[in-house]
Design a protein around this motif. Structure first.
Motif, short mmCIF file in Angstrom:
data_model
loop_
_atom_site.label_atom_id
_atom_site.label_comp_id
_atom_site.label_asym_id
_atom_site.label_seq_id
_atom_site.Cartn_x
_atom_site.Cartn_y
_atom_site.Cartn_z
N GLN A 66 64.57 42.77 44.41
CA GLN A 66 64.63 43.42 45.72
C GLN A 66 63.67 44.61 45.83
O GLN A 66 63.21 44.94 46.91
CB GLN A 66 66.07 43.92 45.98
CG GLN A 66 67.11 42.83 45.95
CD GLN A 66 66.98 41.88 47.12
OE1 GLN A 66 66.74 42.30 48.25
NE2 GLN A 66 67.14 40.59 46.86
N ASN A 67 63.37 45.25 44.71
CA ASN A 67 62.58 46.47 44.69
C ASN A 67 61.11 46.13 44.49
O ASN A 67 60.74 45.50 43.48
CB ASN A 67 63.11 47.38 43.57
CG ASN A 67 62.40 48.70 43.53
OD1 ASN A 67 61.23 48.76 43.16
ND2 ASN A 67 63.10 49.75 43.89
N ALA A 68 60.27 46.59 45.41
CA ALA A 68 58.84 46.28 45.34
C ALA A 68 58.19 46.82 44.07
O ALA A 68 57.33 46.16 43.47
CB ALA A 68 58.12 46.81 46.57
N ASP A 69 58.59 48.02 43.64
CA ASP A 69 58.02 48.61 42.42
C ASP A 69 58.40 47.79 41.19
O ASP A 69 57.58 47.57 40.30
CB ASP A 69 58.48 50.05 42.25
CG ASP A 69 57.86 50.99 43.28
OD1 ASP A 69 56.77 50.69 43.80
OD2 ASP A 69 58.49 52.04 43.57
N ALA A 70 59.65 47.33 41.15
CA ALA A 70 60.11 46.52 40.02
C ALA A 70 59.38 45.17 40.01
O ALA A 70 59.01 44.67 38.94
CB ALA A 70 61.62 46.32 40.08
N LYS A 71 59.15 44.61 41.19
CA LYS A 71 58.44 43.33 41.26
C LYS A 71 56.98 43.49 40.82
O LYS A 71 56.45 42.62 40.13
CB LYS A 71 58.54 42.76 42.68
CG LYS A 71 59.96 42.30 43.01
CD LYS A 71 60.09 41.88 44.46
CE LYS A 71 59.59 40.48 44.64
NZ LYS A 71 59.96 39.88 45.92
N LYS A 72 56.36 44.63 41.16
CA LYS A 72 54.99 44.88 40.70
C LYS A 72 54.97 45.04 39.18
O LYS A 72 54.11 44.47 38.52
CB LYS A 72 54.41 46.12 41.36
CG LYS A 72 52.98 46.39 40.92
CD LYS A 72 52.48 47.74 41.37
CE LYS A 72 51.08 48.03 40.87
NZ LYS A 72 50.81 47.78 39.48
N MET A 73 55.92 45.80 38.65
CA MET A 73 55.99 45.97 37.21
C MET A 73 56.21 44.63 36.52
O MET A 73 55.61 44.35 35.48
CB MET A 73 57.12 46.94 36.83
CG MET A 73 57.17 47.23 35.34
SD MET A 73 58.40 48.46 34.89
CE MET A 73 59.89 47.50 35.02
N ALA A 74 57.02 43.78 37.11
CA ALA A 74 57.25 42.44 36.55
C ALA A 74 55.95 41.66 36.49
O ALA A 74 55.68 40.95 35.51
CB ALA A 74 58.30 41.70 37.38
N GLY A 75 55.11 41.78 37.50
CA GLY A 75 53.82 41.10 37.49
C GLY A 75 52.93 41.61 36.35
O GLY A 75 52.25 40.83 35.68
N ASP A 76 52.97 42.92 36.14
CA ASP A 76 52.20 43.51 35.03
C ASP A 76 52.72 43.01 33.69
O ASP A 76 51.94 42.76 32.76
CB ASP A 76 52.28 45.04 35.08
CG ASP A 76 51.58 45.64 36.30
OD1 ASP A 76 50.75 44.94 36.92
OD2 ASP A 76 51.89 46.81 36.62
N ILE A 77 54.03 42.85 33.57
CA ILE A 77 54.64 42.34 32.34
C ILE A 77 54.19 40.90 32.10
O ILE A 77 53.81 40.54 30.97
CB ILE A 77 56.17 42.46 32.38
CG1 ILE A 77 56.57 43.94 32.29
CG2 ILE A 77 56.83 41.63 31.28
CD1 ILE A 77 58.03 44.22 32.59
N VAL A 78 54.22 40.08 33.12
CA VAL A 78 53.79 38.69 32.98
C VAL A 78 52.35 38.64 32.49
O VAL A 78 52.02 37.91 31.54
CB VAL A 78 53.95 37.90 34.30
CG1 VAL A 78 53.27 36.54 34.22
CG2 VAL A 78 55.43 37.74 34.65
N THR A 79 51.49 39.42 33.10
CA THR A 79 50.07 39.43 32.72
C THR A 79 49.88 39.90 31.28
O THR A 79 49.21 39.23 30.47
CB THR A 79 49.26 40.33 33.68
OG1 THR A 79 49.39 39.82 35.01
CG2 THR A 79 47.80 40.37 33.29
N GLY A 80 50.46 41.04 30.94
CA GLY A 80 50.28 41.61 29.61
C GLY A 80 50.90 40.77 28.50
O GLY A 80 50.26 40.52 27.47
N GLN A 81 52.12 40.34 28.73
CA GLN A 81 52.81 39.57 27.70
C GLN A 81 52.19 38.19 27.52
O GLN A 81 52.14 37.66 26.41
CB GLN A 81 54.30 39.44 28.03
CG GLN A 81 55.04 40.76 28.06
CD GLN A 81 55.23 41.36 26.69
OE1 GLN A 81 55.93 40.81 25.85
NE2 GLN A 81 54.60 42.49 26.44
N SER A 82 51.68 37.60 28.60
CA SER A 82 50.99 36.30 28.49
C SER A 82 49.74 36.42 27.63
O SER A 82 49.45 35.54 26.81
CB SER A 82 50.63 35.77 29.88
OG SER A 82 51.80 35.47 30.62
#
Length: 95
Positions: A66-82
């Motif tokens: 629901q939170n835009a900041d959390a969703k952006k951070m999630a995208g950064d996690i996907v990129t970095g962890q991948s």
């Protein structure tokens, strides 16, 4: 956090279970008994599983959060962890 300001064990946190790439105490004890290439292989495999768990949780946040900041951070996690999974897999392939 538990009362008294002490952090909870990861396995005690809501939503965190061993299916999310978290290593069990048994896994960690097994790793401490290994040496050399055996350790290196198991460590890389465990870290790949751990990172894939983080990627799956982050993708779930992107989809259902629901939170835009959390969703952006999630995208950064996907990129970095991948990227880290690719690097670990490359190392594992050479072992």
């Amino acid at each position: 956090m538990r009362s008294g300001g002490k952090p909870e064990a990861m396995g005690d946190m809501p939503g965190m279970d061993m299916g999310d790439g978290m290593m069990s105490d048994k896994d960690m004890k097994g790793l401490t008994s290994m040496k050399g290439a055996e350790f290196d292989k198991m460590f890389a495999q465990m870290m790949i599983e751990h990172h894939n768990g983080a990627i799956n949780m982050a993708k779930d946040e992107q989809k259902n959060g629901q939170n835009a900041d959390a969703k952006k951070m999630a995208g950064d996690i996907v990129t970095g962890q991948s990227a880290e999974v690719k690097q670990l897999q490359s190392i594992l392939d050479r072992l």
